[in-house]
Scaffold this motif. Structure first.
Motif, PDB file in Angstrom:
ATOM      1  N   UNK A 100      11.805  13.332  44.890  1.00 37.89           N
ATOM      2  CA  UNK A 100      11.245  12.711  46.091  1.00 37.89           C
ATOM      3  C   UNK A 100      11.742  13.418  47.345  1.00 37.89           C
ATOM      4  N   UNK A 101      10.789  13.806  48.187  1.00 41.49           N
ATOM      5  CA  UNK A 101      11.116  14.477  49.440  1.00 41.49           C
ATOM      6  C   UNK A 101      10.855  15.963  49.452  1.00 41.49           C
ATOM      7  N   UNK A 102      10.529  16.547  48.293  1.00 37.88           N
ATOM      8  CA  UNK A 102      10.095  17.946  48.290  1.00 37.88           C
ATOM      9  C   UNK A 102       8.857  18.092  49.170  1.00 37.88           C
ATOM     10  N   UNK A 103       8.673  19.260  49.781  1.00 33.96           N
ATOM     11  CA  UNK A 103       7.405  19.617  50.405  1.00 33.96           C
ATOM     12  C   UNK A 103       6.600  20.466  49.418  1.00 33.96           C
ATOM     13  N   UNK A 104       5.301  20.233  49.370  1.00 35.50           N
ATOM     14  CA  UNK A 104       4.376  21.122  48.662  1.00 35.50           C
ATOM     15  C   UNK A 104       3.297  21.539  49.645  1.00 35.50           C
ATOM     16  N   UNK A 105       3.134  22.824  49.834  1.00 34.22           N
ATOM     17  CA  UNK A 105       2.160  23.364  50.787  1.00 34.22           C
ATOM     18  C   UNK A 105       0.796  23.467  50.121  1.00 34.22           C
ATOM     19  N   UNK A 106      -0.192  22.828  50.730  1.00 37.57           N
ATOM     20  CA  UNK A 106      -1.552  22.837  50.187  1.00 37.57           C
ATOM     21  C   UNK A 106      -2.492  23.350  51.274  1.00 37.57           C
ATOM     22  N   UNK A 107      -2.593  24.649  51.386  1.00 38.87           N
ATOM     23  CA  UNK A 107      -3.439  25.241  52.425  1.00 38.87           C
ATOM     24  C   UNK A 107      -2.804  25.239  53.796  1.00 38.87           C
ATOM     25  N   UNK A 108      -1.723  24.503  53.975  1.00 38.42           N
ATOM     26  CA  UNK A 108      -0.944  24.494  55.209  1.00 38.42           C
ATOM     27  C   UNK A 108       0.463  24.974  54.867  1.00 38.42           C
ATOM     28  N   UNK A 109       1.262  25.255  55.903  1.00 37.38           N
ATOM     29  CA  UNK A 109       2.596  25.791  55.649  1.00 37.38           C
ATOM     30  C   UNK A 109       3.603  25.144  56.587  1.00 37.38           C
TER      31      UNK A 109
END
Length: 231
Positions: A124-133
């Motif tokens: 919980x709290x990870x970032x995952x970039x989906x077309x954005x950064x």
């Protein structure tokens, strides 16, 4: 007709009321139905009679996990604090809150363009970039070699959180606070700061919840406009 003095007082009162109203919290979930949200579940394109991925049960918003897809706010938001209370209703698994969501199905014909704040058990709290950064301190340590960074491939999209010890035991309710202000995104889980990003490539958009294989209950989704980040 207003005198200049009365007009000035009248305009001041209007401004005060508007400022006060703008600072009030709003609930994104009314506890009764999914008003204000719409689902985007690709699997229902060909099978519209498939069971719903998102329901309301006993006053809680529930992501059933399957069919996989997203529940997306009708409105867009920026400069806000989002307080979420959630728990895995059965087996632990995967889910997420997507902020700054926009174009649907840009990744794997499923995920909307956005920045995902991970809720997966123990991550919980990870970032995952989906077309954005987005950028964080110790970027290579937490994301891997720079040459592999990506926003649209399988690898290089995950930015690990600062701690994996912030979640409560299974079955208990977790709190997640997400603050988005200009190009910054900060995340707390159960009061612990777990991610702190800046230089985000987007500063506003819709908010989405995932159905990604595990049943998750939400009992609070409260939004409040902010002008500064919490300490």
């Amino acid at each position: 007709m207003f005198s200049k003095k009365k007009l000035s007082i009248f305009l001041l009162l209007i401004g005060t009321n508007c400022a006060s109203f703008a600072q009030k919290s709003i609930s994104l979930f009314n506890g009764k139905d999914l008003t204000g949200w719409h689902a985007d579940v690709p699997g229902r394109d060909k099978n519209p009679d498939t069971a719903a991925s998102f329901i309301v049960r006993e006053g809680k918003l529930v992501s059933m996990g399957d069919p996989r897809g997203h529940l997306i706010t009708d409105a867009s938001y920026k400069d806000y604090r989002l307080d979420v209370e959630y728990r895995f209703a059965g087996k632990p698994g995967n889910c997420g809150v997507l902020v700054h969501a926009s174009t649907p199905r840009v990744l794997y014909k499923m995920f909307p363009k956005s920045l995902e704040v991970q809720m997966q058990h123990k991550d919980a709290g990870d970032f995952w970039c989906i077309g954005e950064d987005i950028t964080v301190p110790n970027m290579e340590e937490r994301r891997g070699p720079k040459a592999e960074w990506s926003t649209d491939k399988k690898n290089g999209r995950r930015i690990k959180n600062l701690t994996d010890n912030s979640e409560k035991p299974l079955g208990e309710w977790n709190t997640m606070r997400i603050e988005c202000l200009k190009d910054k995104v900060r995340v707390w889980v159960n009061g612990t700061l777990v991610n702190d990003g800046y230089n985000c490539t987007v500063t506003g958009g819709q908010i989405a919840l995932q159905a990604e294989g595990s049943e998750v209950e939400f009992r609070k989704l409260e939004l409040k406009p902010i002008k500064k980040l919490s300490k």
